[in-house]
Design a protein around this motif. Structure first.
Motif, PDB file in Angstrom:
ATOM      1  N   GLN A  88       0.649  -1.045  -0.026  1.00 31.40           N
ATOM      2  CA  GLN A  88       0.032  -0.045  -0.024  1.00 31.40           C
ATOM      3  C   GLN A  88       0.945   1.290  -0.068  1.00 31.40           C
ATOM      4  O   GLN A  88       0.536   2.196  -0.755  1.00 31.40           O
ATOM      5  CB  GLN A  88      -0.902  -0.101   1.376  1.00 31.40           C
ATOM      6  N   ILE A  91       2.198   1.652  -3.442  1.00 29.42           N
ATOM      7  CA  ILE A  91       1.309   2.004  -4.459  1.00 29.42           C
ATOM      8  C   ILE A  91       0.835   3.520  -4.350  1.00 29.42           C
ATOM      9  O   ILE A  91       0.516   4.534  -5.217  1.00 29.42           O
ATOM     10  CB  ILE A  91      -0.117   1.371  -4.347  1.00 29.42           C
ATOM     11  N   ARG A  92       0.832   4.145  -3.096  1.00 27.40           N
ATOM     12  CA  ARG A  92       0.585   5.525  -2.886  1.00 27.40           C
ATOM     13  C   ARG A  92       1.495   6.372  -2.928  1.00 27.40           C
ATOM     14  O   ARG A  92       1.292   7.470  -3.658  1.00 27.40           O
ATOM     15  CB  ARG A  92       0.015   5.553  -1.441  1.00 27.40           C
ATOM     16  N   LYS A 105       3.514   8.735  -8.717  1.00 24.66           N
ATOM     17  CA  LYS A 105       2.632   9.148  -7.606  1.00 24.66           C
ATOM     18  C   LYS A 105       1.214   9.312  -8.526  1.00 24.66           C
ATOM     19  O   LYS A 105       1.307  10.305  -9.060  1.00 24.66           O
ATOM     20  CB  LYS A 105       3.050  10.155  -6.837  1.00 24.66           C
ATOM     21  N   VAL A 108      -3.287   7.850  -5.743  1.00 23.04           N
ATOM     22  CA  VAL A 108      -4.256   6.909  -5.078  1.00 23.04           C
ATOM     23  C   VAL A 108      -4.339   6.910  -3.761  1.00 23.04           C
ATOM     24  O   VAL A 108      -3.718   7.209  -2.825  1.00 23.04           O
ATOM     25  CB  VAL A 108      -3.349   5.321  -5.243  1.00 23.04           C
ATOM     26  N   ALA A 113      -5.725   2.011  -2.579  1.00 23.15           N
ATOM     27  CA  ALA A 113      -4.439   1.372  -2.221  1.00 23.15           C
ATOM     28  C   ALA A 113      -4.583   0.109  -1.553  1.00 23.15           C
ATOM     29  O   ALA A 113      -3.943  -1.016  -1.984  1.00 23.15           O
ATOM     30  CB  ALA A 113      -3.429   2.135  -1.662  1.00 23.15           C
TER      31      ALA A 113
END
Length: 124
Positions: A88, A91-92, A105, A108, A113
């Motif tokens: 997470q 992903i963020r 970036k 998200v 995420a």
């Protein structure tokens, strides 16, 4: 080459190889995550333009690595142990993990995420 040097070299080599071996399988679940929603979000955020992602229509990008069998991987981007929390985070904000990475970036949200991570970790 002395025996002492050869033994030390062997020990260092074996330690290095052990570091790449997967000793435990990363957890495949993300608490509160909705894997099916995550699959849909992968298309929504445009991940498919860079990655090949099983189960996502049109996700055949060749810019980033394929995300096939992602749940079986030991590390994320060679930097983080592959688990729900770290995925997470990646992903963020991938730049906070690996400055200069090609992964942008994407804005998200935390909830999105979580669901994307749930889907990716379900891929075996």
């Amino acid at each position: 080459m002395s025996r002492r040097y050869a033994a030390a070299l062997l020990a260092v080599t074996l330690a290095g190889l052990a570091g790449c071996a997967q000793t435990t399988r990363p957890p495949g679940q993300v608490p509160g995550g909705d894997a099916e929603r995550g699959r849909t979000l992968i298309a929504h955020y445009g991940c498919a333009s860079c990655h090949t992602v099983p189960g996502v229509r049109g996700a055949d990008g060749l810019v980033g690595p394929p995300l096939t069998s992602f749940g079986e991987r030991s590390y994320i981007a060679g930097e983080l142990v592959n688990n729900g929390q770290n995925l997470q985070r990646w992903i963020r904000d991938p730049q906070s993990v690996e400055p200069g990475t090609a992964m942008p970036k994407l804005g998200v949200t935390a909830e999105d995420a979580r669901d994307i991570a749930a889907y990716l970790l379900s891929l075996e």
